[in-house]
Design an enzyme around this catalytic site. Structure first.
Site, short mmCIF file in Angstrom:
data_model
loop_
_atom_site.label_atom_id
_atom_site.label_comp_id
_atom_site.label_asym_id
_atom_site.label_seq_id
_atom_site.Cartn_x
_atom_site.Cartn_y
_atom_site.Cartn_z
CG ASN A 1 0.59 5.47 3.99
OD1 ASN A 1 0.65 6.28 3.09
ND2 ASN A 1 -0.56 5.66 4.82
CE LYS A 2 1.20 -1.45 5.47
NZ LYS A 2 -0.18 -0.86 5.07
CG ASN A 3 9.47 0.50 5.05
OD1 ASN A 3 8.31 1.06 5.57
ND2 ASN A 3 10.37 0.56 5.75
CG LEU A 4 8.57 -2.53 -2.32
CD1 LEU A 4 9.84 -3.36 -2.34
CD2 LEU A 4 7.59 -3.10 -2.85
CD GLN B 1 -1.64 2.11 2.33
OE1 GLN B 1 -0.63 1.96 2.98
NE2 GLN B 1 -2.19 3.28 2.08
#
Ligand SMILES: *Cc1c(COP(=O)(O)O)cnc(C)c1O
Length: 385
Positions: A184-187, A182
């Site tokens: 906002n996630k790091n990847l 998603q």
């Protein structure tokens, strides 16, 4: 202060090469699941030490399919944490099973594994831990418990892409491991997710489940032998993931550097404000296992004259965005109607009421962190009892 730019709590990093690659996919004539998806899944499988990996439309669909692959459904119980994005327990309900909430550890803010055994019944089929802010639980203890009680583990590693345990990547070890891509996630693939499997049979079942249960043979053979959904990831998303994967080491280095700077700056500001007696709870200082998906503090609300909302409002007034991850799931109306109570998990209740996510993303810099820490400590000082 009007000319200082607003700092959001997070912001995705997509470079020009990624944007160009999306254009190429759109111009190619094949935009949904195809060659880029296959390439991304192969790259992810390499990343996870050769374990089979399949992608899905989002992290929620990924966890739902993990539960289906593990054969969890009506009448089954799954042990999980009340401090997570509500997707974690929603998917358990979605397959007809019952979430059983166990309290969290106040330091890690993750499922307290020492309390899991007491919650296991003859209906328990799985443990679903969440790695809040990217910090994994004690994986040795988790898998000892699972083995001892013959339980599956479905790791909600949505926030833990790039995290590790004793030098091994989360996802390269364990049972079924679910990630979210998603925004906002790091990847990030904008929206998306992937699941790491134990073997190809599980991966093949998941391929069916993500596309209506369909299998094809030869030129015109088609069959459906399980009920699947529509949870496939497109090539547009997959090509973004391929580019993000290449940038992950630099993203990770930046997040770690900023997290270190948070600890140093917060301590310095607290000291110069003479606020050492204020019990502001910082995250565990774990620079070997965490991917620093978030930097979260727990506010000392009993030492303040204001509530969390007021602290958030004043930070916003100073141009600083914050996030709320998460209030205890057991306090939501839907869950209360089912008989859950926040008072059953008192540590989660307190943390869920007091936790605050400060900005942390690769585009932030050290002077931003200093400004955030200065502003937060000034607000705490102003409202200290
Ligand atoms: C993001 C997230 C999910 C769900 O992922 P989506 O891709 O948004 O569906 C699940 N669990 C946790 C802990 C998350 O942070």
């Amino acid at each position: 202060m009007a000319d200082t730019p607003f700092i959001p709590f997070t912001r995705p990093s997509f470079d020009e090469a990624t944007i160009d690659a999306v254009g190429e996919v759109l111009r190619s004539g094949w935009v949904t699941s195809g060659p880029k998806l296959a390439e991304f899944e192969a790259a992810l499988s390499d990343y996870f030490g050769g374990r089979p990996v399949r992608c899905f439309a989002n992290g929620t669909a990924t966890m739902k399919i993990a539960l289906q692959v593990a054969g969890i459904g009506e009448g089954d119980e799954v042990i999980t944490t009340p401090i997570s994005w509500v997707a974690t327990s929603n998917v358990i309900l979605g397959v007809g099973a019952k979430p059983v909430f166990v309290d969290i550890d106040p330091v890690t803010r993750n499922l307290d594994l020492s309390k899991v055994a007491a919650a296991i019944s003859h209906k328990t089929r799985a443990i679903m831990p969440v790695y809040l802010a990217g910090l994994p639980v004690d994986m040795d203890k988790l898998y000892d418990l699972a083995q001892q009680h013959q339980l599956r583990v479905i790791e909600d590693a949505a926030q833990a892409f790039g995290s590790s345990w004793k030098g091994q990547k989360i996802g390269s070890i364990g049972d079924l491991v679910s990630f979210s891509f998603q925004a906002n996630k790091n990847l990030s693939t904008v929206e998306g997710g992937c699941l790491v499997f134990n073997n190809l049979d599980e991966a093949k079942l998941a391929e069916k489940l993500r596309l209506q249960g369909v299998t094809r043979q030869g030129m015109d053979g088609m069959d459906v032998d399980v009920l699947g959904g529509k949870d496939n990831l497109t090539d547009v998303n997959a090509v973004i993931g391929l580019h993000q994967l290449k940038q992950l080491p630099q993203f990770q280095a930046k997040r770690t550097e900023l997290a270190r700077h948070y600890f140093a700056s917060l301590r310095q500001e607290i000291q110069s404000a003479g606020l050492e007696s204020l019990h502001l709870e910082l995250p565990p200082e774990n620079f070997t296992d965490s991917n620093w998906h978030m930097f979260q503090v727990v506010l000392p609300l009993n030492q303040l004259q204001v509530d969390r909302a007021q602290v958030m409002t004043e930070l916003k007034g100073l141009g600083i965005g914050t996030g709320l991850h998460y209030p205890a799931i057991t306090g939501f109306s839907l869950y209360k109607k089912m008989g859950y109570q926040v008072s059953d998990t008192p540590i989660a209740e307190r943390i869920g009421r007091s936790i605050l996510t400060l900005p942390l993303f690769p585009g932030l810099n050290q002077s931003d962190v200093e400004r955030i820490c200065k502003s937060l400590v000034a607000i705490l000082k102003k409202h200290a009892k």
